[in-house]
Design a protein around this motif. Structure first.
Motif, PDB file in Angstrom:
ATOM      1  N   PHE A 200     -85.921   5.927  17.352  1.00 20.52           N
ATOM      2  CA  PHE A 200     -87.313   6.102  17.816  1.00 20.52           C
ATOM      3  C   PHE A 200     -88.092   4.803  17.722  1.00 20.52           C
ATOM      4  O   PHE A 200     -87.709   3.880  17.013  1.00 20.52           O
ATOM      5  CB  PHE A 200     -88.017   7.255  17.095  1.00 20.52           C
TER       6      PHE A 200
ATOM      7  N   GLN B 252     -86.073   9.350  20.819  1.00 26.24           N
ATOM      8  CA  GLN B 252     -87.408   9.428  21.401  1.00 26.24           C
ATOM      9  C   GLN B 252     -87.443   8.456  22.580  1.00 26.24           C
ATOM     10  O   GLN B 252     -86.949   7.329  22.461  1.00 26.24           O
ATOM     11  CB  GLN B 252     -88.440   9.009  20.352  1.00 26.24           C
TER      12      GLN B 252
ATOM     13  N   ALA C 164     -95.458   0.541   9.842  1.00 28.17           N
ATOM     14  CA  ALA C 164     -95.583   0.760   8.393  1.00 28.17           C
ATOM     15  C   ALA C 164     -95.114   2.141   7.943  1.00 28.17           C
ATOM     16  O   ALA C 164     -94.373   2.260   6.966  1.00 28.17           O
ATOM     17  CB  ALA C 164     -97.033   0.538   7.986  1.00 28.17           C
TER      18      ALA C 164
ATOM     19  N   ASN D 212     -93.301  -5.904   7.445  1.00 25.31           N
ATOM     20  CA  ASN D 212     -93.244  -4.568   6.832  1.00 25.31           C
ATOM     21  C   ASN D 212     -91.867  -4.275   6.252  1.00 25.31           C
ATOM     22  O   ASN D 212     -91.738  -3.519   5.295  1.00 25.31           O
ATOM     23  CB  ASN D 212     -93.573  -3.482   7.869  1.00 25.31           C
TER      24      ASN D 212
HETATM   25  C1  LIG Z   1     -97.430  -1.134  18.450  1.00 24.61           C
HETATM   26  C2  LIG Z   1     -98.268  -1.122  17.233  1.00 24.61           C
HETATM   27  O1  LIG Z   1     -99.316  -1.738  17.157  1.00 24.61           O
HETATM   28  N1  LIG Z   1     -97.796  -0.387  16.235  1.00 24.61           N
HETATM   29  C3  LIG Z   1     -98.502  -0.224  14.976  1.00 24.61           C
HETATM   30  C4  LIG Z   1     -98.774   1.242  14.748  1.00 24.61           C
HETATM   31  O2  LIG Z   1     -97.496   1.841  14.844  1.00 24.61           O
HETATM   32  P1  LIG Z   1     -97.142   3.369  15.033  1.00 24.61           P
HETATM   33  O3  LIG Z   1     -98.296   4.190  15.408  1.00 24.61           O
HETATM   34  O4  LIG Z   1     -95.952   3.409  15.902  1.00 24.61           O
HETATM   35  O5  LIG Z   1     -96.849   3.754  13.539  1.00 24.61           O
HETATM   36  P2  LIG Z   1     -95.704   3.779  12.455  1.00 24.61           P
HETATM   37  O6  LIG Z   1     -94.443   3.141  12.845  1.00 24.61           O
HETATM   38  O7  LIG Z   1     -96.385   3.326  11.200  1.00 24.61           O
HETATM   39  O8  LIG Z   1     -95.468   5.358  12.358  1.00 24.61           O
HETATM   40  C5  LIG Z   1     -94.869   6.119  13.340  1.00 24.61           C
HETATM   41  C6  LIG Z   1     -94.954   7.554  12.890  1.00 24.61           C
HETATM   42  O9  LIG Z   1     -94.638   8.424  13.962  1.00 24.61           O
HETATM   43  C7  LIG Z   1     -93.686   9.381  13.516  1.00 24.61           C
HETATM   44  N2  LIG Z   1     -92.931   9.838  14.682  1.00 24.61           N
HETATM   45  C8  LIG Z   1     -92.350   8.944  15.532  1.00 24.61           C
HETATM   46  C9  LIG Z   1     -91.660   9.387  16.637  1.00 24.61           C
HETATM   47  C10 LIG Z   1     -91.550  10.777  16.867  1.00 24.61           C
HETATM   48  O10 LIG Z   1     -90.928  11.264  17.830  1.00 24.61           O
HETATM   49  N3  LIG Z   1     -92.134  11.630  15.998  1.00 24.61           N
HETATM   50  C11 LIG Z   1     -92.830  11.200  14.900  1.00 24.61           C
HETATM   51  O11 LIG Z   1     -93.347  12.007  14.123  1.00 24.61           O
HETATM   52  C12 LIG Z   1     -92.874   8.661  12.463  1.00 24.61           C
HETATM   53  O12 LIG Z   1     -92.207   9.586  11.647  1.00 24.61           O
HETATM   54  C13 LIG Z   1     -93.979   7.881  11.753  1.00 24.61           C
HETATM   55  O13 LIG Z   1     -94.661   8.702  10.837  1.00 24.61           O
HETATM   56  O14 LIG Z   1     -99.373   1.450  13.482  1.00 24.61           O
HETATM   57  C14 LIG Z   1     -98.591   0.990  12.375  1.00 24.61           C
HETATM   58  C15 LIG Z   1     -99.337   1.304  11.098  1.00 24.61           C
HETATM   59  O15 LIG Z   1    -100.576   0.632  11.040  1.00 24.61           O
HETATM   60  C16 LIG Z   1     -98.274  -0.496  12.513  1.00 24.61           C
HETATM   61  O16 LIG Z   1     -97.384  -0.869  11.473  1.00 24.61           O
HETATM   62  C17 LIG Z   1     -97.629  -0.764  13.852  1.00 24.61           C
HETATM   63  O17 LIG Z   1     -97.401  -2.151  13.995  1.00 24.61           O
END
Ligand SMILES: CC(=O)N[C@H]1[C@@H](OP(=O)(O)OP(=O)(O)OC[C@H]2O[C@@H](n3ccc(=O)[nH]c3=O)[C@H](O)[C@@H]2O)O[C@H](CO)[C@@H](O)[C@@H]1O
Length: 367
Positions: free
Chosen positions: A190, A223, A268, A297
């Motif tokens: 993902f 994903q 993060a 991170n």
């Molecule tokens: C492009 C960008 O600017 N990204 C920022 C954004 O990332 P972004 O919003 O992608 O956040 P994270 O990677 O921190 O978290 C992703 C979250 O989505 C969840 N998930 C993902 C896919 C899915 O199908 N289902 C689901 O539930 C994961 O389990 C996780 O809890 O905020 C983060 C936290 O401030 C930053 O570190 C990233 O740099």
């Protein structure tokens, strides 16, 4: 009287999900919890245990066009004025911002009204909104130590970790068992909360280079952004690999828990979840992030041997195939990675952050 805590988070899942994890902890302590978010935040707030959700308009100055700048300024002003009225009505015991531009109007309103304020920064490198707010708030909580922050900022900073949601803690109770010999190998792919286009081509290309024996073991959760979903599904069907493909999985924690290997971006929350659950991973930092160096991170996790960080420009299909093969065919290596990841996780971050909130809310004001 029950105290109210106002959480401000918007934009992406990366800001909303840590707020959601804290909300569960605060609710269990008897606080009323309200959420201030922007129009986009609603997408990720479905499971948010808020007593009330307030939509506060916000905007960034992303364009150089004077009309667009004027529009953004007016929207910010509207958000700020609305937030001032909200603060006066709610009188929260603490207002907490989780980063991202949608938190600026409500956090500035809370500062203006004189309410106790704090921010939580999820990333190893502080984002612009939090950088702007940091000198103005009473306390700062960090998900990851901020090695490069100024001394004045560090002086009011506590490292609490990134709060993870209850399903992540459930998944964390399942020990890792590497896939052996000809057993199925569950691969979870993902790209943060919004999906990553890169993986839509990279994974099928890597899988095409694998041995038939390894391909026969693969079970994939991937994903894919909505525009890529059909192509990714077709690619797996053509390769005869069982795959579930969707733009968003709401049961991601359980899928990470069941995974033998995670391939993802290093946002993060993603990194924190992989550590708390304790699974091997290949992390490909988002190369165009404006605010966050996603590689930072993952640095501690990488240092402990819990992941392989693979920059996108250095990741041809052959290397990705080899990284996956090693985890699939060397169970001791896979188990070592899982153990190292777990050693870096902070499962009680929500509790530590809630303790900080309680200390700011003050002894006279407990629920
Ligand atoms: C492009 C960008 O600017 N990204 C920022 C954004 O990332 P972004 O919003 O992608 O956040 P994270 O990677 O921190 O978290 C992703 C979250 O989505 C969840 N998930 C993902 C896919 C899915 O199908 N289902 C689901 O539930 C994961 O389990 C996780 O809890 O905020 C983060 C936290 O401030 C930053 O570190 C990233 O740099």
């Amino acid at each position: 009287m029950t105290q109210t805590i106002l959480l401000c988070a918007g934009g992406t899942g990366g800001h909303l999900f840590p707020a959601e994890a804290l909300a569960h902890e605060l609710k269990s302590r008897g606080y009323a919890v309200h959420l201030a978010t922007d129009e986009r935040g609603g997408r990720y707030a479905g499971a948010f245990p808020a007593d009330e959700v307030h939509v506060v308009p916000s905007a960034t100055f992303g364009s150089k066009n004077p009309v667009a700048i004027l529009k953004a300024g007016l929207k910010l002003w509207r958000g700020y004025r609305g937030a001032i009225a909200l603060m006066k009505r709610l009188r929260p015991a603490v207002v907490i911002g989780f980063g991202g531009y949608p938190t600026v109007p409500p956090m500035m309103a809370a500062v203006q009204v004189g309410l106790p304020t704090m921010i939580h920064e999820q990333n190893a490198v502080m984002g612009r909104a939090n950088k702007f707010l940091a000198p103005r708030v009473r306390a700062i909580a960090a998900g990851i130590p901020q090695d490069h922050a100024d001394a004045a900022i560090k002086a009011k900073m506590t490292v609490t970790g990134n709060p993870v949601r209850p399903p992540v803690l459930e998944a964390a109770s399942i020990p890792y068992a590497a896939s052996q010999d000809d057993e199925p190998f569950r691969l979870v792919v993902f790209g943060g909360s919004q999906g990553a286009q890169f993986f839509s081509k990279a994974l099928p290309a890597a899988i095409a280079l694998m041995s038939p024996a390894l391909r026969a073991r693969l079970r994939v959760t991937q994903q894919a952004r909505p525009e890529d979903e059909a192509d990714v599904r077709t690619a797996y069907a053509a390769a005869g690999i069982p795959a579930e493909v969707s733009p968003f999985f709401s049961d991601m924690a359980a899928r990470i828990g069941a995974a033998h290997l995670v391939v993802s971006r290093s946002g993060a929350s993603t990194v924190s979840e992989i550590c708390v659950i304790g699974r091997p991973s290949v992390l490909v930092p988002y190369p165009h992030a404006l605010d966050h160096d996603q590689a930072a991170n993952a640095a501690r996790l990488e240092g402990e041997g819990g992941t392989v960080v693979a920059p996108q420009r250095e990741l041809p299909a052959s290397r990705l195939a080899e990284l996956i093969r090693r985890v699939a065919e060397e169970p001791t290596y896979a188990e070592g990675m899982a153990k190292a990841a777990k050693s870096v996780g902070i499962p009680d971050a929500a509790r530590l952050l809630a303790d900080l909130v309680a200390s700011i809310a003050g002894p006279g004001n407990r629920p």
